[in-house]
Write a protein that holds these residues in place. Structure first.
Motif, PDB file in Angstrom:
ATOM      1  N   TRP A 103       0.844  -1.200   0.000  1.00 42.24           N
ATOM      2  CA  TRP A 103       0.000   0.000   0.000  1.00 42.24           C
ATOM      3  C   TRP A 103       0.880   1.250   0.000  1.00 42.24           C
ATOM      4  O   TRP A 103       0.494   2.288  -0.561  1.00 42.24           O
ATOM      5  N   GLY A 106       1.677   2.623  -3.494  1.00 39.52           N
ATOM      6  CA  GLY A 106       0.632   3.404  -4.143  1.00 39.52           C
ATOM      7  C   GLY A 106       0.408   4.769  -3.523  1.00 39.52           C
ATOM      8  O   GLY A 106      -0.017   5.706  -4.208  1.00 39.52           O
ATOM      9  N   ILE A 109       2.204   7.745  -5.154  1.00 33.74           N
ATOM     10  CA  ILE A 109       1.701   7.932  -6.516  1.00 33.74           C
ATOM     11  C   ILE A 109       0.428   8.765  -6.490  1.00 33.74           C
ATOM     12  O   ILE A 109       0.271   9.748  -7.237  1.00 33.74           O
ATOM     13  N   GLY A 110      -0.510   8.391  -5.612  1.00 34.98           N
ATOM     14  CA  GLY A 110      -1.747   9.157  -5.484  1.00 34.98           C
ATOM     15  C   GLY A 110      -1.489  10.573  -5.014  1.00 34.98           C
ATOM     16  O   GLY A 110      -2.158  11.525  -5.457  1.00 34.98           O
ATOM     17  N   TRP A 257      -2.011  -6.397  -6.181  1.00 33.28           N
ATOM     18  CA  TRP A 257      -2.848  -5.497  -6.985  1.00 33.28           C
ATOM     19  C   TRP A 257      -3.737  -4.622  -6.109  1.00 33.28           C
ATOM     20  O   TRP A 257      -3.767  -3.397  -6.279  1.00 33.28           O
ATOM     21  N   ASN A 258      -4.472  -5.243  -5.187  1.00 29.69           N
ATOM     22  CA  ASN A 258      -5.389  -4.403  -4.403  1.00 29.69           C
ATOM     23  C   ASN A 258      -4.649  -3.512  -3.411  1.00 29.69           C
ATOM     24  O   ASN A 258      -5.117  -2.435  -3.060  1.00 29.69           O
ATOM     25  N   ILE A 260      -1.573  -1.973  -3.913  1.00 29.88           N
ATOM     26  CA  ILE A 260      -1.019  -0.804  -4.605  1.00 29.88           C
ATOM     27  C   ILE A 260      -2.129   0.103  -5.126  1.00 29.88           C
ATOM     28  O   ILE A 260      -2.084   1.329  -4.951  1.00 29.88           O
ATOM     29  N   ILE A 261      -3.132  -0.485  -5.758  1.00 35.66           N
ATOM     30  CA  ILE A 261      -4.217   0.330  -6.320  1.00 35.66           C
ATOM     31  C   ILE A 261      -5.002   1.018  -5.212  1.00 35.66           C
ATOM     32  O   ILE A 261      -5.356   2.200  -5.319  1.00 35.66           O
ATOM     33  N   SER A 262      -5.259   0.295  -4.123  1.00 38.91           N
ATOM     34  CA  SER A 262      -5.982   0.900  -3.012  1.00 38.91           C
ATOM     35  C   SER A 262      -5.190   2.041  -2.389  1.00 38.91           C
ATOM     36  O   SER A 262      -5.749   3.086  -2.038  1.00 38.91           O
ATOM     37  N   GLY A 263      -3.868   1.849  -2.241  1.00 40.75           N
ATOM     38  CA  GLY A 263      -3.039   2.919  -1.706  1.00 40.75           C
ATOM     39  C   GLY A 263      -3.069   4.159  -2.578  1.00 40.75           C
ATOM     40  O   GLY A 263      -3.128   5.289  -2.086  1.00 40.75           O
ATOM     41  N   THR A 264      -3.033   3.958  -3.892  1.00 36.14           N
ATOM     42  CA  THR A 264      -3.091   5.086  -4.823  1.00 36.14           C
ATOM     43  C   THR A 264      -4.421   5.807  -4.738  1.00 36.14           C
ATOM     44  O   THR A 264      -4.473   7.047  -4.650  1.00 36.14           O
ATOM     45  N   SER A 267      -4.934   7.651  -1.323  1.00 37.13           N
ATOM     46  CA  SER A 267      -4.109   8.844  -1.228  1.00 37.13           C
ATOM     47  C   SER A 267      -4.622   9.941  -2.152  1.00 37.13           C
ATOM     48  O   SER A 267      -4.650  11.122  -1.781  1.00 37.13           O
TER      49      SER A 267
END
Length: 626
Positions: A103, A106, A109-110, A257-258, A260-264, A267
């Motif tokens: 997490w 990501g 990045i966000g 996947w979930n 990194i994407i969730s962290g992005t 954020s």
């Protein structure tokens, strides 16, 4: 060293009263907790009687727009990383491993997307709240609906954050959960209503330091007792060190996947659309300083996160062969109590140190709740009262007084909703379910508004309705379905044995399952049918909401654009990422002149000089001819 480990870890050679006393705080601990609460309250009093004295809404809600980036950066970190992180992340790591640590990949990045793609829009339009942008881009209805959803989200989120530290106090003292909840709510409401945003920002600095002390102390102490390498090796053997689960199964709790994407997404939503964070960044006065404050907060957040994950690893290694959630001499009721229980086991022999660590847990809660109270007050004043009420004719002092009353009201309302979140399986899951239901769809609105020229108000509202409905259905459905989630192995073979617990400790994991219990002691029936959607990992909830709003909103906006008149858009209402795609350079320069009085004045003066020059030339020619 090994003897110390055996004493602390297994309780051998300790009298029976030790296990009773470890569940109580000493006088020194209570004094330190009291000092922490008192300092927070005194900061509110200080800013009530200094500076602008909170006599205007700009001073009370925006800190006069002249804050330094230092306290704002710490406040961004403290608001972002609440008691949910102090308690929830170690417990999730303890039960499910370290996969969720990605997490952190990501998150920056966000944040970068928010800093360069979203923040410039708010500063270009000089809005008072994040939702004022929605009125300019879509209309008043969209602004009001989004502000209402934000209010709902933050009230529920505050309830989760208030409930989390109450577990800490309950685990180590046995006092009523509601006693700690009420105490925190009272102190938070006190300094928020007196000192405004300045008090919130500076108390966040103080509270953030205590938060760091707590999470670092546990890691350092366990590593001193056991050794860094041994901590890692035990956790690795126990299956806790996990980083590369590339499974595409949406029902798995944590994957690459979930995470990194969730962290992005989280954020991006937090720093790019959430009023609590937008309000802090706008308090510094200009875009460049706001971006610098955000960038300064990123390493603070990442370091903090790293230690919370390592806390979970350290706690597992310390209790790897005697799980306190199964040990009948401990019998913790929730995994979120692991962190405070560990604090007591490690530091109870040092007067005041346990209280200092518990103060860090409380501080994490106070920082987030105070930020939420202040932002909710700002949204209510700017998005509900001013646009619809006669209050526009009231003086600034009266408006500031109303804002203070609202702050008190929101503090009290949060108490009434705390019981709703008390039955979630973990505070981290509870907070993400709340965010998924509201935060995901709200992020979808801003993505449509800032990244698409096609989006219009009717289509966006239909997309919001679809996204919120789907997320509410999945969120509440998964909560009531209580789909079984497999945790990593937990052991009891190293627990101290006595006559009252010998039979219990001899039970194996297979015995638990045969008796219909999972590893947490919850009712478990593997054959019970659960609707597949309710098994989806909670990390996908905000992603589903944002995508639904974006896709449905764009499609309906495109269809409705043939039947309704859509107002012209200004370049300032679109993200810098897409302005040049939708507007030609000459149009952009015209809009820039119209929005920049200095440029417009220079151009006007140059045109006037040119006209005067032409007139003078014509006059000279006419004179010569005559």
């Amino acid at each position: 060293m090994q003897e110390i480990k055996n004493i602390l870890h297994t309780g051998k050679n300790l009298p029976a009263c030790f296990f009773i006393m470890t569940n109580l705080l000493g006088i020194a601990d209570f004094v330190i907790i009291g000092c922490m609460l008192s300092v927070s309250a005194l900061v509110g009093l200080y800013f009530r009687f200094t500076g602008g004295r909170q006599k205007t809404t700009d001073e009370f809600l925006m800190a006069g727009r002249n804050m330094h980036i230092g306290p704002v950066a710490f406040s961004l970190m403290a608001t972002y990383m609440s008691a949910i992180s102090v308690l929830g992340v170690p417990s999730e790591t303890y039960l499910y491993g370290t996969q969720f640590v990605l997490w952190m990949v990501g998150m920056p990045i966000g944040a970068l997307i928010a800093a360069y793609g979203f923040l410039p829009v708010f500063f270009d339009m000089e809005v008072s709240t994040a939702y004022e942008f929605l009125e300019v881009r879509f209309g008043k209805t969209t602004r009001t609906v989004a502000a209402m959803l934000f209010t709902l989200q933050m009230i529920l989120y505050m309830a989760v954050v208030l409930y989390a530290p109450s577990l800490a106090l309950n685990a180590v003292t046995g006092l009523s959960t509601w006693a700690s909840v009420i105490s925190l709510a009272f102190v938070c409401t006190f300094y928020c209503s007196l000192g405004g945003l300045k008090a919130v920002l500076w108390t966040d600095v103080f509270q953030a330091l205590l938060m760091y002390v707590t999470i670092i102390a546990v890691v350092v102490k366990v590593c001193i007792i056991m050794g860094f390498k041994e901590v890692h090796d035990i956790a690795n053997e126990g299956g806790r060190i996990i980083f590369f689960n590339f499974s595409t199964d949406l029902t798995e709790r944590y994957t690459v996947w979930n995470a990194i994407i969730s962290g992005t997404m989280f954020s991006l939503h937090t720093f790019g659309t959430n009023q609590a964070q937008i309000q802090r960044m706008m308090s510094v006065g200009n875009l460049k300083k706001a971006q610098n404050a955000l960038f300064l907060s990123l390493p603070l957040i990442l370091i903090y996160n790293l230690f919370t994950f390592w806390d979970g690893v350290a706690i597992y290694s310390f209790f790897h062969d005697c799980d306190p959630m199964k040990d009948p001499t401990v019998n913790l009721k929730s995994a979120d109590q692991l962190m405070p229980y560990t604090i007591v086991k490690l530091f109870s022999h040092i007067p005041g140190l346990t209280g200092l660590c518990i103060s860090g847990v409380f501080s994490a809660s106070l920082s987030t709740v105070s930020s939420a109270v202040n932002s909710l007050t700002a949204v209510t004043m700017e998005d509900f009262i001013r646009p619809y009420c006669f209050c526009q004719r009231l003086s600034e002092s009266w408006m500031a007084f109303i804002a203070k009353i609202l702050a008190i009201g929101y503090g009290g309302l949060t108490l009434l909703l705390t019981f709703i979140v008390a039955n979630f399986r973990g505070v981290l899951e509870a907070s993400n379910v709340v965010f998924g239901m509201v935060g995901g769809p709200i992020l979808g609105i801003y993505m449509l508004g800032m990244l698409s020229k096609t989006a219009n108000e009717p289509g966006t509202l239909l997309g919001l309705m679809a996204g919120f409905t789907i997320n509410a259905w999945i969120g509440f459905g998964s909560y009531f379905a209580q789909a079984y989630v497999q945790v990593l192995p937990q052991r009891l073979d190293g627990c101290p044995v006595n006559s009252s617990s010998l039979e219990f400790l001899n039970k194996t994991e297979e015995t638990f399952i045969e008796e219909g219990l999972d590893s947490l002691g919850l009712t478990y029936d593997e054959e019970r049918y659960v609707f597949p959607v309710y098994k989806v990992s909670y990390l996908w909830f905000p992603i589903i909401g944002a995508i639904t709003v974006t896709v449905v909103g764009y499609i309906f906006s495109f269809i409705l654009s043939f039947y309704i008149n859509v107002p012209d858009l200004k370049p300032q209402s679109l993200s810098p990422f897409v302005r040049n795609l939708y507007f030609k350079s000459e149009n952009t320069s015209k809009e820039t002149k119209a929005s920049c009085p200095e440029v417009e004045m220079k151009e006007k003066k140059r045109d006037e000089n040119h006209i005067n020059c032409v007139r003078k030339s014509h006059t000279n020619i006419a004179t010569k001819e005559s």
